[in-house]
Design a protein around this motif. Structure first.
Motif, PDB file in Angstrom:
ATOM      1  N   ARG A   1     -38.447 -12.710  32.994  1.00 43.18           N
ATOM      2  CA  ARG A   1     -38.569 -11.690  34.052  1.00 43.18           C
ATOM      3  C   ARG A   1     -38.918 -11.187  35.156  1.00 43.18           C
ATOM      4  O   ARG A   1     -38.929  -9.891  35.344  1.00 43.18           O
ATOM      5  N   PHE A   2     -39.740 -12.074  36.067  1.00 38.72           N
ATOM      6  CA  PHE A   2     -40.325 -11.939  37.223  1.00 38.72           C
ATOM      7  C   PHE A   2     -39.542 -10.462  38.209  1.00 38.72           C
ATOM      8  O   PHE A   2     -37.584 -11.563  38.246  1.00 38.72           O
ATOM      9  N   PRO A   3     -39.404  -9.729  38.835  1.00 37.67           N
ATOM     10  CA  PRO A   3     -38.586  -8.944  39.746  1.00 37.67           C
ATOM     11  C   PRO A   3     -37.287  -9.642  40.475  1.00 37.67           C
ATOM     12  O   PRO A   3     -36.501  -8.753  41.431  1.00 37.67           O
ATOM     13  N   HIS A   4     -38.013 -11.087  41.059  1.00 35.85           N
ATOM     14  CA  HIS A   4     -38.123 -11.691  42.552  1.00 35.85           C
ATOM     15  C   HIS A   4     -37.269 -13.146  41.926  1.00 35.85           C
ATOM     16  O   HIS A   4     -37.279 -13.708  40.803  1.00 35.85           O
ATOM     17  N   PRO A   5     -36.016 -13.903  42.871  1.00 31.63           N
ATOM     18  CA  PRO A   5     -35.567 -14.282  42.501  1.00 31.63           C
ATOM     19  C   PRO A   5     -37.400 -15.753  42.005  1.00 31.63           C
ATOM     20  O   PRO A   5     -37.877 -15.738  43.143  1.00 31.63           O
ATOM     21  N   THR A   6     -37.154 -16.823  41.408  1.00 35.64           N
ATOM     22  CA  THR A   6     -37.416 -17.934  41.464  1.00 35.64           C
ATOM     23  C   THR A   6     -37.285 -19.038  41.590  1.00 35.64           C
ATOM     24  O   THR A   6     -36.530 -18.874  41.202  1.00 35.64           O
TER      25      THR A   6
ATOM     26  N   LEU B   1     -31.194  -8.339  45.565  1.00 33.53           N
ATOM     27  CA  LEU B   1     -31.336  -9.079  44.868  1.00 33.53           C
ATOM     28  C   LEU B   1     -31.776  -8.735  43.446  1.00 33.53           C
ATOM     29  O   LEU B   1     -31.600  -9.397  42.464  1.00 33.53           O
ATOM     30  N   ALA B   2     -32.884  -8.758  43.701  1.00 38.04           N
ATOM     31  CA  ALA B   2     -33.559  -7.131  42.249  1.00 38.04           C
ATOM     32  C   ALA B   2     -32.684  -7.188  41.577  1.00 38.04           C
ATOM     33  O   ALA B   2     -33.067  -6.755  40.228  1.00 38.04           O
ATOM     34  N   ALA B   3     -31.417  -6.305  42.496  1.00 39.46           N
ATOM     35  CA  ALA B   3     -30.683  -5.527  41.112  1.00 39.46           C
ATOM     36  C   ALA B   3     -30.075  -6.452  40.950  1.00 39.46           C
ATOM     37  O   ALA B   3     -29.877  -6.608  39.214  1.00 39.46           O
ATOM     38  N   THR B   4     -29.839  -7.089  41.179  1.00 40.98           N
ATOM     39  CA  THR B   4     -28.395  -8.306  40.483  1.00 40.98           C
ATOM     40  C   THR B   4     -29.129  -9.201  39.890  1.00 40.98           C
ATOM     41  O   THR B   4     -28.513  -9.324  38.762  1.00 40.98           O
ATOM     42  N   LYS B   5     -30.787  -9.500  39.452  1.00 37.51           N
ATOM     43  CA  LYS B   5     -31.460 -10.466  39.241  1.00 37.51           C
ATOM     44  C   LYS B   5     -31.784  -9.634  37.704  1.00 37.51           C
ATOM     45  O   LYS B   5     -31.142  -9.319  36.958  1.00 37.51           O
ATOM     46  N   LEU B   6     -31.977  -7.889  37.908  1.00 30.10           N
ATOM     47  CA  LEU B   6     -32.282  -7.590  36.954  1.00 30.10           C
ATOM     48  C   LEU B   6     -30.568  -6.847  36.353  1.00 30.10           C
ATOM     49  O   LEU B   6     -31.164  -7.110  34.810  1.00 30.10           O
ATOM     50  N   GLU B   7     -29.501  -7.231  36.048  1.00 29.39           N
ATOM     51  CA  GLU B   7     -28.738  -6.866  35.873  1.00 29.39           C
ATOM     52  C   GLU B   7     -28.345  -8.624  34.752  1.00 29.39           C
ATOM     53  O   GLU B   7     -27.763  -8.212  33.646  1.00 29.39           O
TER      54      GLU B   7
END
Length: 242
Positions: free
Chosen positions: A70-75, A183-189
């Motif tokens: 669930r890290f808010p940025h790409p990993t 990017l953060a929003a896309t990851k959350l989606e």
């Protein structure tokens, strides 16, 4: 992976997630292996505890996987050599995996008398393979070579040993140059679509109870004793003069 490693990683992830300058996270291990799994002394300590205490002792490792997923940025993870058990779960918790060509992903929980869901392995494998293929990996306690892992979609890239860290940094740099909020929003989606929040929490709570029970059981006790004996024999042979 020791108890101290788990706590340090939890703290580091929390700090990085809250830092306003964070744009991407890169996870790697130094040396021969990315991570060969849990420290045997940690498992031994947990085995001695009572049921509710075992569950409490196991909880930080599960929390570590969830925090990384669930890290808010790409990993990005750079992996090499043995990548077993909890180590494989940490790698799979990342968004992009760069593997050295000597990588071996090991999901050997059943071989040790443990349910396959340790550190959210069921969900992580399901995300990349689907449920039926995840079942086969876990029930067969598979150890998967890098080329096979790439073909199955378990990793995103395979490079020559020694090049994995540099390639992972290049991927991380590409992420960092993107639009951070987008990017953060896309990851959350996507994570929401995958069930990485309520569904994953429910799943890991169930699996935590099952694993805590299994560690106190006869199957794990016998398998763990055999593993301890094999490890001791290997160390003794390694210490013998040539």
């Amino acid at each position: 992976m020791s108890r101290e490693d788990i706590v340090a990683l939890l703290d580091g992830l929390a700090e990085a997630a809250e830092a306003p300058e964070t744009r991407v996270l890169l996870l790697r291990g130094e040396g021969r292996a990315f991570c060969s799994g849990a420290d045997l002394s940690l498992l031994e300590d947990i085995q001695r505890l009572e049921g509710s205490e075992r569950e409490l002792a196991l909880r930080p490792a599960v929390a570590l996987t969830l925090r990384l997923v669930r890290f808010p940025h790409p990993t990005v993870s750079a992996i090499q050599g043995p990548c077993y058990g909890g180590g494989a779960c940490l790698a799979l918790a990342c968004d992009h995996i760069v593997a050295a060509d000597d990588t071996r992903l090991g999901f050997i929980f059943n071989q040790l008398g443990l349910p396959g869901g340790d550190m959210a392995a069921t969900w992580l494998l399901k995300r990349r393979l689907g449920t039926r293929k995840a079942w086969r990996v876990l029930v067969n306690a598979e150890v998967i070579e890098a080329a096979d892992a790439l073909e199955r979609g378990l990793v995103d890239e395979v490079v020559k040993r020694g090049a994995e860290a540099g390639r992972a940094r290049a991927v991380a740099t590409e992420f960092s140059q993107g639009a951070t909020s987008a990017l953060a929003a896309t990851k959350l989606e996507v994570l929401t679509l995958e069930g990485a929040f309520e569904q994953l929490t429910t799943q890991t709570e169930l699996e935590l109870r099952e694993i805590a029970g299994a560690i106190g059981g006869a199957e794990f006790r016998e398998s763990f004793a055999a593993l301890r004996a094999r490890t001791s024999d290997a160390r003794a042979r390694a210490s013998e003069p040539a």
